[in-house]
Design a protein around this motif. Structure first.
Motif, short mmCIF file in Angstrom:
data_model
loop_
_atom_site.label_atom_id
_atom_site.label_comp_id
_atom_site.label_asym_id
_atom_site.label_seq_id
_atom_site.Cartn_x
_atom_site.Cartn_y
_atom_site.Cartn_z
N MET A 134 8.59 54.19 50.08
CA MET A 134 9.21 54.92 51.17
C MET A 134 8.31 54.99 52.39
SD MET A 134 11.94 56.63 52.01
CE MET A 134 11.87 56.45 53.78
N GLY A 187 12.62 61.10 51.80
CA GLY A 187 13.74 60.18 51.61
C GLY A 187 14.94 60.53 52.46
N ALA A 224 14.85 54.75 50.95
CA ALA A 224 15.20 56.17 51.06
C ALA A 224 16.05 56.61 49.87
CB ALA A 224 15.94 56.42 52.36
#
Length: 240
Positions: A134, A187, A224
């Motif tokens: 991420m 996220g 994400a």
């Protein structure tokens, strides 16, 4: 753009806390149903139709946690089958997996209808892997979008990228690892940026720019979703 947890993520977090005894029923029900008029359940083995009956059934099954799935076409993130469940979860874009079965939400008017399905073993990214992916995707997207002059065609995306240190504040149940709460917020932030950037192609000057924009954003959107799934799936949480 939403910086709130999906319905299934909310249920996965709070049902896990209830199963592990860190939250009481009334608090969990309030947290899961916040902002929704009503929730109903279809397909429970004992024939119940309420969330509390769903909770009781998960406890009888021997489950110790409830995990999240956020699948899309071509990426069955958090799913392990069977096909009927996969198809329903893809259509909804989300599901909660509890041991050998799962529930998929459908919003009908002002009612959330949870349909029960059998479920099979699934594979998930662990929290550390999802976190690294991420952060890397955010960094790469920021650089690439700057090269594409994001401030010109999507100034709100540029604003979000400049504001990466200010993540959404999520209300999490007791017992949720702090690293998972942070990862879920990260996220959601990346997911929101991806949705903004892909909202329309009106600001693009050419087919090449449209293609370049999508090639830049798709890895961020995928990372994400993985971050939120790992953060909301106790199977891969770090040991306490």
């Amino acid at each position: 753009m939403s910086l709130e947890l999906p319905l299934s993520a909310r249920l996965a977090w709070w049902l896990t806390a209830w199963l592990r005894g860190t939250e009481v029923s009334d608090h969990v029900l309030d947290a899961v149903t916040e902002g929704d008029l009503a929730h109903t359940v279809v397909g429970l083995p004992q024939g119940g139709t309420t969330l509390l009956e769903l909770f009781a059934e998960t406890r009888r099954s021997g489950a110790h946690g409830a995990g999240l799935a956020l699948p899309v076409e071509g990426d069955l993130l958090g799913l392990g089958g069977p096909r009927l469940f996969n198809e329903a979860a893809i259509e909804a874009g989300e599901a909660v997996v509890v041991g050998p079965w799962a529930v998929v939400p459908e919003v009908v008017g002002e009612v959330v209808r949870w349909q029960v399905f059998p479920s099979q073993r699934r594979q998930l990214p662990d929290v550390g892997e999802a976190d690294r992916t991420m952060r890397g995707a955010l960094s790469q997207a920021a650089t690439a979008l700057a090269d594409l002059d994001v401030a010109r065609w999507r100034p709100e995306v540029a604003d979000e990228l400049m504001n990466l240190r200010h993540r959404p504040e999520l209300v999490s149940p007791l017992g949720t690892p702090a690293v998972c709460v942070d990862l879920a917020a990260l996220g959601l932030q990346g997911w929101a940026i991806a949705e903004l950037a892909l909202a329309d192609d009106g600001g693009a000057l050419s087919a090449y720019e449209i293609s370049a924009r999508r090639a830049t954003i798709q890895p961020l959107e995928r990372a994400a979703r993985r971050a939120v799934v790992a953060a909301c799936s106790p199977e891969v949480w770090p040991p306490v």
